[in-house]
Design an enzyme around this catalytic site. Structure first.
Site, mmCIF file in Angstrom:
data_model
loop_
_atom_site.group_PDB
_atom_site.id
_atom_site.type_symbol
_atom_site.label_atom_id
_atom_site.label_comp_id
_atom_site.label_asym_id
_atom_site.label_seq_id
_atom_site.Cartn_x
_atom_site.Cartn_y
_atom_site.Cartn_z
ATOM 1 N N ARG A 131 5.926 3.987 -17.916
ATOM 2 C CA ARG A 131 5.014 5.121 -17.725
ATOM 3 C C ARG A 131 5.156 5.721 -16.319
ATOM 4 O O ARG A 131 4.565 6.760 -16.033
ATOM 5 C CB ARG A 131 3.564 4.689 -17.996
ATOM 6 C CG ARG A 131 3.002 3.785 -16.976
ATOM 7 C CD ARG A 131 1.589 3.300 -17.278
ATOM 8 N NE ARG A 131 1.332 2.100 -16.519
ATOM 9 C CZ ARG A 131 0.991 2.078 -15.222
ATOM 10 N NH1 ARG A 131 0.839 3.186 -14.562
ATOM 11 N NH2 ARG A 131 0.815 0.922 -14.600
ATOM 12 N N ASP A 160 -2.942 -2.412 -2.362
ATOM 13 C CA ASP A 160 -2.478 -1.384 -3.300
ATOM 14 C C ASP A 160 -3.196 -0.051 -3.105
ATOM 15 O O ASP A 160 -3.117 0.840 -3.954
ATOM 16 C CB ASP A 160 -2.565 -1.830 -4.764
ATOM 17 C CG ASP A 160 -1.779 -0.896 -5.685
ATOM 18 O OD1 ASP A 160 -0.718 -0.409 -5.273
ATOM 19 O OD2 ASP A 160 -2.253 -0.620 -6.805
ATOM 20 N N CYS A 195 0.867 -1.175 0.000
ATOM 21 C CA CYS A 195 0.000 0.000 0.000
ATOM 22 C C CYS A 195 0.906 1.227 0.000
ATOM 23 O O CYS A 195 2.127 1.097 0.161
ATOM 24 C CB CYS A 195 -0.932 -0.002 1.210
ATOM 25 S SG CYS A 195 -0.063 -0.258 2.758
#
Ligand SMILES: O=C(O)c1cc(C(=O)O)oc(=O)c1
Length: 310
Positions: free
Chosen positions: A136, A263, A38
């Site tokens: 990215r 996450d 996280c």
């Protein structure tokens, strides 16, 4: 209600904010469970986002993270440095030092970091560094710099977390297999779940784990990997079914080398923002017995992040 980003920042266009008011999971996680992936974002006014970042998120504070932990029934967190903070680990470290020992961390460091600063990160609870290869998200860092960092953090007993896309594994193979530490793969190396689970691409990932017992995997982020859904929204109890065969395969073949995390706050999702309570309800689909669930959520993360308690 849209969430702010504080300080002198404007959120990336189309940014999806983390889910307000997640449901209470139906699946009760075992006592002592760890959310092992996280992040915190800022708040930007206190911990500015890095100039080299590729996105600007809404704020997601340590208080909000720890409220989610309690709501979902978890005991601890592993806070992973988010790329929007570059190699400025202050927000992550601040979360660790205010966790009452219930959080450990994974940092991003540059070759220029001093031994003293590495030691301070260790004292704050950092136990790993993250090497990111997702184009990215980050600019390229030369491999020799990363290898030098890996050798230095090995001495502290830390591990390396790697984030890459499945198509890039062949090119990165030699570098990954030369790393001297435990290596933890984020989000199963991002398989393309529209391809067969027993096809060559995912087989290469399984071979990576089979041949290298120092490689672990996070079986996280079904909400990122799923193509067909259904989404973890509106009470859905069978979310992201297309990801299940991939994650279950990894959990069953490598039960002692898997980790799970929410996450949260889910950076860069484009399509929807999951209800984190329903994400927890995904776990029993991929770890189908109480024994597998305890390894995934308690025993494995404790061994890696709190070895002194074993
Ligand atoms: O796929 C992503 O966009 C993503 C980004 C980050 C980060 O920016 O640190 O971390 C993740 O675990 C996943």
């Amino acid at each position: 209600m849209t969430k702010p980003t504080s300080g002198d920042f404007t959120k990336t266009a189309g940014w999806l904010d983390w889910f307000e008011g997640p449901s209470k999971p139906r699946f009760q996680v075992p006592a002592g469970s760890v959310d092992a992936h996280c992040h915190v974002f800022g708040p930007g006014a206190e911990f500015p986002y890095a100039p080299e970042r590729k996105y600007t998120p809404c704020d997601a504070s340590k208080q909000q993270l720890y409220a989610l932990r309690d709501h979902l029934g978890f005991a601890r967190n592993v806070v992973v440095q988010a790329t929007c903070h570059g190699a400025d680990n202050r927000a992550m470290v601040d979360a660790l030092v205010h966790s009452k020992g219930k959080a450990r961390g994974v940092a991003t460091v540059r070759r220029s970091i001093s031994d003293e600063d590495l030691q301070s990160l260790h004292e704050a609870g950092v136990r790993g560094v993250r090497f990111n290869f997702v184009k990215r998200l980050v600019d390229f860092t030369p491999k020799d710099e990363l290898m030098e960092i890996a050798a230095r953090i090995q001495k502290l007993g830390w591990h390396v977390v790697i984030y890459f896309e499945a198509v890039d594994l062949p090119d990165l193979w030699d570098f990954f297999t030369a790393l001297p530490t435990t290596v933890v793969v984020d989000h199963m190396g991002r398989p393309d779940v529209s391809k067969p689970v027993d096809g060559p691409e995912f087989e290469l990932f399984l071979k990576f784990m089979r041949q290298h017992p120092n490689v672990w995997s996070k079986v996280s982020c079904p909400e990122r990997l799923s193509v067909a859904g259904p989404k973890a929204l509106n009470g859905e109890q069978a979310a992201y079914q297309d990801v299940v065969p991939f994650a279950r395969k990894v959990v069953e073949e490598f039960p002692d080398r898997v980790l799970w995390g929410t996450d949260w706050p889910h950076p860069n999702l484009k399509d929807h923002m999951p209800d984190d309570g329903l994400l927890v309800d995904f776990i029993p689909h991929i770890a189908t017995t109480a024994e597998l669930q305890k390894k995934l959520l308690v025993d494995n993360p404790m061994r890696l992040y709190w070895p002194e308690e074993n």
